[in-house]
Design an enzyme around this catalytic site. Structure first.
Site, PDB file in Angstrom:
ATOM      1  CG  ASP A  52       0.175 -16.771   9.375  1.00  0.00           C
ATOM      2  OD1 ASP A  52       1.262 -16.718   9.979  1.00  0.00           O
ATOM      3  OD2 ASP A  52      -0.924 -16.761   9.957  1.00  0.00           O
ATOM      4  CG  ASN A  68       8.365  -1.742   0.466  1.00  0.00           C
ATOM      5  OD1 ASN A  68       7.798  -1.833   1.559  1.00  0.00           O
ATOM      6  ND2 ASN A  68       8.943  -0.632   0.042  1.00  0.00           N
ATOM      7  CB  SER A 120      12.420   4.794   4.738  1.00  0.00           C
ATOM      8  OG  SER A 120      11.452   3.928   5.311  1.00  0.00           O
ATOM      9  NE  ARG A 146       6.986   5.133   9.534  1.00  0.00           N
ATOM     10  CZ  ARG A 146       5.911   5.190   8.762  1.00  0.00           C
ATOM     11  NH1 ARG A 146       5.581   4.194   7.996  1.00  0.00           N
ATOM     12  NH2 ARG A 146       5.151   6.280   8.755  1.00  0.00           N
ATOM     13  CE1 TYR A 166       8.708   5.249   2.512  1.00  0.00           C
ATOM     14  CE2 TYR A 166       7.560   7.338   2.717  1.00  0.00           C
ATOM     15  CZ  TYR A 166       7.845   6.078   3.200  1.00  0.00           C
ATOM     16  OH  TYR A 166       7.274   5.628   4.360  1.00  0.00           O
ATOM     17  CB  ALA A 218       1.591   0.582   6.522  1.00  0.00           C
ATOM     18  NE  ARG A 226      10.157   6.664   8.206  1.00  0.00           N
ATOM     19  CZ  ARG A 226       9.229   6.496   7.263  1.00  0.00           C
ATOM     20  NH1 ARG A 226       9.346   5.505   6.379  1.00  0.00           N
ATOM     21  NH2 ARG A 226       8.191   7.303   7.189  1.00  0.00           N
ATOM     22  CD  GLU A 268      10.967  -6.993   6.315  1.00  0.00           C
ATOM     23  OE1 GLU A 268      11.384  -8.006   6.914  1.00  0.00           O
ATOM     24  OE2 GLU A 268      10.493  -5.991   6.893  1.00  0.00           O
ATOM     25  N   PRO A 276       0.798  -1.226   0.000  1.00  0.00           N
ATOM     26  CG  PRO A 276      -0.097  -1.093   2.142  1.00  0.00           C
ATOM     27  CD  PRO A 276       0.545  -2.055   1.197  1.00  0.00           C
ATOM     28  CG  ASN A 277      -0.193   4.396   1.264  1.00  0.00           C
ATOM     29  OD1 ASN A 277      -1.145   4.919   0.683  1.00  0.00           O
ATOM     30  ND2 ASN A 277      -0.278   3.921   2.486  1.00  0.00           N
ATOM     31  NE  ARG A 303       4.319   6.847   1.057  1.00  0.00           N
ATOM     32  CZ  ARG A 303       4.371   5.645   1.662  1.00  0.00           C
ATOM     33  NH1 ARG A 303       4.507   4.549   0.937  1.00  0.00           N
ATOM     34  NH2 ARG A 303       4.269   5.564   2.967  1.00  0.00           N
ATOM     35  CG  HIS A 312       5.270  -1.479  10.357  1.00  0.00           C
ATOM     36  ND1 HIS A 312       6.621  -1.743  10.385  1.00  0.00           N
ATOM     37  CD2 HIS A 312       5.104  -0.494   9.423  1.00  0.00           C
ATOM     38  CE1 HIS A 312       7.243  -0.936   9.531  1.00  0.00           C
ATOM     39  NE2 HIS A 312       6.340  -0.166   8.934  1.00  0.00           N
ATOM     40  CG  HIS A 368      11.095  -1.855   4.661  1.00  0.00           C
ATOM     41  ND1 HIS A 368       9.726  -1.876   4.555  1.00  0.00           N
ATOM     42  CD2 HIS A 368      11.452  -2.983   5.311  1.00  0.00           C
ATOM     43  CE1 HIS A 368       9.267  -2.966   5.146  1.00  0.00           C
ATOM     44  NE2 HIS A 368      10.287  -3.667   5.597  1.00  0.00           N
TER      45      HIS A 368
HETATM   46  C1  DQA Z   1       8.158   1.399   3.739  1.00  0.00           C
HETATM   47  C2  DQA Z   1       8.208   1.704   5.229  1.00  0.00           C
HETATM   48  C3  DQA Z   1       6.869   1.515   5.898  1.00  0.00           C
HETATM   49  O1  DQA Z   1       6.940   1.826   7.275  1.00  0.00           O
HETATM   50  C4  DQA Z   1       5.857   2.445   5.262  1.00  0.00           C
HETATM   51  O2  DQA Z   1       4.573   2.250   5.829  1.00  0.00           O
HETATM   52  C5  DQA Z   1       5.811   2.368   3.786  1.00  0.00           C
HETATM   53  C6  DQA Z   1       7.058   2.178   3.045  1.00  0.00           C
HETATM   54  C7  DQA Z   1       9.476   1.728   3.024  1.00  0.00           C
HETATM   55  O3  DQA Z   1       9.621   1.334   1.886  1.00  0.00           O
HETATM   56  O4  DQA Z   1      10.318   2.407   3.586  1.00  0.00           O
HETATM   57  O5  DQA Z   1       4.773   2.535   3.165  1.00  0.00           O
HETATM   58  O6  DQA Z   1       7.922   0.020   3.585  1.00  0.00           O
END
Ligand code: DQA
Length: 244
Positions: free
Chosen positions: A87, A74, A102, A111, A23, A77, A107, A98, A10-11, A18, A80, A100
């Site tokens: 699962d 990635n 950032s 997170r 990012y 959110a 942070r 995994e 998401p996002n 962003r 977390h 990210h």
């Molecule tokens: C993220 C870090 C997450 O905490 C955040 O909610 C994101 C992006 C990152 O790529 O740094 O949406 O996964």
């Protein structure tokens, strides 16, 4: 050729809008193109997937079984708190790195925790897009090597056949649902015209068509398959007629 799947949660579709401090300035397309180019360099196919929805991500993980050799994830959110995504990663038995953009450990406190970390082969964060590319390198050099060995000595034709069947089943299921929808429409059209839904002539016509269309060796099997398909359509049509 082996395939790496890049999943963005998401996002991440909003990259470019962003906070650039965390990012960067690039968009999701820039990120995906960088991964595709890295795939060419590494000699692997790259598939990209993004969704805002937890269920779509879980479904994507499930349907990767037998088709995908490594995943860069990635989860945004969901990282977390989504035990459901955790699962799914655990059950698919595909190496997942995994990532990210950032540095989640420097942070806000919420997170700092990743519920997926324990089921992923590695966690890479704070490297921006380069983190995805490094994750791909690691998948190829470390986590997918066992697969590569099998491919080289050709010892796993079974997996290849299963992959092919999985692809075909996916297409068949889409076609099955389309067929059922047409059967439903026919039931409604006939019911509003006051004529019976079931027509034995139509069934024989379909079975004759089967014989003409398939290889001789499969004709009997194909006929049984069509009969079962028609039985299921009739069952559904019956349910519709009952409800009208
Ligand atoms: C993220 C870090 C997450 O905490 C955040 O909610 C994101 C992006 C990152 O790529 O740094 O949406 O996964």
């Amino acid at each position: 050729m082996r395939t790496i799947l890049i999943i963005n949660g998401p996002n991440l579709s909003m990259l470019g809008k962003r906070d650039p401090k965390h990012y960067g300035k690039g968009t999701l397309s820039d990120l995906e193109n960088a991964c595709i180019n890295k795939g060419i360099e590494l000699g692997v196919k790259v598939q990209c997937f993004q969704s805002e929805s937890e269920s779509a991500i879980i479904r994507k993980l499930h349907t990767s079984m037998g088709l995908i050799d490594g995943i860069v994830m990635n989860a945004g959110a969901y990282t977390h708190y989504s035990v459901a995504i955790r699962d799914a990663i655990e059950l698919i038995k595909i190496p997942v790195v995994e990532v990210h953009l950032s540095d989640i450990h420097n942070r806000e406190d919420f997170r700092n925790t990743s519920v997926i970390e324990a089921v992923c082969v590695e966690q890479i964060c704070g490297m921006g897009v380069d983190g995805y590319l490094l994750a791909m390198e690691k998948l190829v050099s470390t986590y997918m090597t066992a697969l590569a060995e099998e491919e080289k000595d050709g010892s796993d034709p079974l997996t290849e056949e299963r992959k092919a069947i999985n692809e075909i089943d996916k297409e068949l299921l889409v076609l099955f649902c389309r067929r059922m929808k047409h059967a439903e429409r026919i039931a409604r059209i006939k019911a509003s015209a006051g004529v019976p839904t079931y027509s034995p002539d139509r069934e024989s016509e379909i079975l004759r068509g089967v014989e003409e269309s398939v290889e001789k060796d499969y004709a009997d099997y194909a006929k049984q398959w069509m009969q079962e398909t028609m039985r299921l359509s009739k069952e559904r049509q019956h349910e519709i007629n009952k409800g009208m």
